[in-house]
Design a protein around this motif. Structure first.
Motif, PDB file in Angstrom:
ATOM      1  N   GLU A  31       0.850  -1.196   0.000  1.00 52.34           N
ATOM      2  CA  GLU A  31       0.000   0.000   0.000  1.00 52.34           C
ATOM      3  C   GLU A  31       0.885   1.245   0.000  1.00 52.34           C
ATOM      4  O   GLU A  31       1.839   1.359   0.770  1.00 52.34           O
ATOM      5  N   HIS A  32       0.480   2.193  -0.839  1.00 55.66           N
ATOM      6  CA  HIS A  32       1.304   3.409  -0.986  1.00 55.66           C
ATOM      7  C   HIS A  32       0.385   4.642  -1.111  1.00 55.66           C
ATOM      8  O   HIS A  32      -0.754   4.559  -1.572  1.00 55.66           O
ATOM      9  N   GLU A  33       0.956   5.810  -0.723  1.00 55.24           N
ATOM     10  CA  GLU A  33       0.324   7.103  -1.000  1.00 55.24           C
ATOM     11  C   GLU A  33       1.142   7.769  -2.097  1.00 55.24           C
ATOM     12  O   GLU A  33       2.332   8.040  -1.938  1.00 55.24           O
ATOM     13  N   GLU A  85      -8.170  15.924  -5.105  1.00 54.61           N
ATOM     14  CA  GLU A  85      -7.186  15.171  -4.325  1.00 54.61           C
ATOM     15  C   GLU A  85      -5.800  15.475  -4.882  1.00 54.61           C
ATOM     16  O   GLU A  85      -5.611  15.526  -6.095  1.00 54.61           O
ATOM     17  N   THR A 105      -3.154  13.599  -3.572  1.00 55.26           N
ATOM     18  CA  THR A 105      -2.541  12.261  -3.495  1.00 55.26           C
ATOM     19  C   THR A 105      -3.641  11.212  -3.462  1.00 55.26           C
ATOM     20  O   THR A 105      -4.804  11.525  -3.156  1.00 55.26           O
ATOM     21  N   GLN A 129      -4.397   6.903  -2.320  1.00 57.66           N
ATOM     22  CA  GLN A 129      -3.951   5.684  -1.648  1.00 57.66           C
ATOM     23  C   GLN A 129      -4.195   4.502  -2.605  1.00 57.66           C
ATOM     24  O   GLN A 129      -5.311   4.317  -3.104  1.00 57.66           O
TER      25      GLN A 129
END
Length: 408
Positions: free
Chosen positions: A376-378, A395, A397, A399
């Motif tokens: 999982e990354h932002e 937005e 960024t 997720q």
């Protein structure tokens, strides 16, 4: 008969008659010549002659005496004609011993040839002998306001000198009610003027009085100015802007204008000049040259037109723009955690012309996952907006979850 005509007596009688006729003719011509040379033969002429007054001019004033009288001169023709041509006689009134008050006096003539007779009409006149006084009076300047050009107003006139010395009979001077100097000018007045004016001395019934004024001519100045002022130019918005359109700025090439009115009352009622702008008709930025409308009672306006520069902006929101993914491995799968839809909203703000030319398909939002491992990354969003617009994305960024496929 022939013997008689040939006789000496006949010749003597004829010679005598001829001599008598010649003598009579010569004497008649001589009598006429002598008569003409002596001016015999009466002649009559009437002429207007000025009347001279003799009195104590330092202390007295005389009124009621005529300036001229009719004088009928009779006598030999040549002497009458000489007297008329030379005017070497004088018509006068002797008041050297006159007393104060009204009195009847005789008009006399002197230095007229004793061969002539004169009849004066009138022979007697009633004059008033009064004490001579001198007093100072203030001069009231005035002018005809109808001489003002439309759109101009006059201030209080001034006079130079402000006072004059008035000399006259005491009872006349005591009747003075007005001392006026009225300016006389050709055409209308549209600026300050100074003119010479003759001083008029009047009684309370506005009758002119017989007095001496010093100075008789004064300078009257009438200050004239336009009925004008400078007022602001105001934009009056009417109607409602189309949806999504906002006004960034509305500027005028001139902030004020000078107006000239027909009266001060009308001028005082005007505080600004309004420019109506129908907002509902505005669809894009523009420059408009607008003539200024003259209010009722206003003669002119300077400037009489302005340029209105309108800058508009339009804001539009494009929804559910899909997020494109770059750098994902062949065997990797990606899941959007937030936002789950994998899309964002983009708001663009710019001129209506630019905004209206943008299609949703031209908007591209990217994420680069080429360096990311499974998990999982932002990740920051990458968005390249169209030119000449301001933008905002819902937005910055997202997720994501990167997964490798399970081994079978």
């Amino acid at each position: 008969m022939d013997k008689f005509m040939e006789s000496p007596w006949f010749l003597r009688i004829v010679a005598f008659l001829l001599a008598l006729l010649l003598y009579t003719s010569v004497n008649f011509q001589q009598d006429d010549t002598v008569q003409d040379s002596n001016g015999a033969g009466n002649n009559s002429e009437t002429l207007e002659v000025p009347v001279n007054l003799y009195y104590d001019t330092d202390n007295l004033v005389v009124t009621g005496a005529p300036e001229t009288v009719a004088v009928n001169i009779q006598g030999p023709r040549t002497i009458v004609q000489s007297a008329i041509r030379l005017k070497d006689f004088e018509v006068y009134i002797d008041l050297t011993n006159a007393e104060i008050g009204q009195q009847e006096v005789q008009i006399q003539i002197r230095n007229l040839s004793d061969k002539l007779t004169a009849t004066i009409d009138p022979t007697y006149v009633t004059v008033s002998v009064q004490e001579k006084v001198t007093r100072e009076f203030t001069v009231e300047p005035e002018f005809n306001a109808d001489l003002l050009e439309e759109g101009f107003i006059a201030g209080q006139p001034t006079v130079d000198p402000k006072t004059v010395q008035i000399t006259g009979a005491k009872d006349i001077v005591e009747q003075i009610s007005y001392v006026k100097a009225t300016i006389d000018t050709n055409g209308t007045l549209d600026n300050t003027v100074t003119r010479e004016a003759r001083v008029q001395v009047l009684d309370r019934f506005l009758n002119k009085l017989d007095v001496i004024v010093e100075p008789e001519i004064v300078d009257v100045t009438i200050p004239v100015r336009p009925i004008e002022k400078t007022v602001p130019i105001v934009i009056k918005r009417e109607g409602v802007l189309p949806e999504g359109i906002t006004v960034e700025s509305m500027t005028l090439s001139e902030e004020s204008t000078t107006i000239r009115a027909v009266s001060q009352e009308i001028l005082d009622q005007i505080n600004d000049i309004e420019i109506p702008v129908n907002m509902a008709e505005l669809t894009g930025s523009r420059e408009i040259t607008i003539p200024l409308e003259l209010p009722e009672g206003v003669l002119l306006m300077e400037p009489n037109e302005v340029t209105l520069t309108i800058t508009l902006t339009k804001e539009v929101t494009f929804t559910e723009i899909p997020i494109e993914v770059e750098g994902l491995g062949e065997n990797e799968e990606i899941e959007f955690v937030n936002p789950e839809t994998g899309s964002i909203n983009i708001s663009l703000i710019g001129s209506p012309e630019v905004i209206n030319s943008i299609e949703a398909d031209a908007l591209q939002v990217l994420i680069d996952v080429s360096t990311l491992e499974a998990g999982e990354h932002e990740v920051a969003l990458s968005f390249t907006p169209p030119e000449n617009v301001d933008w905002e994305i819902s937005e910055s960024t997202v997720q994501i979850l990167i997964q490798e496929p399970a081994e079978g």
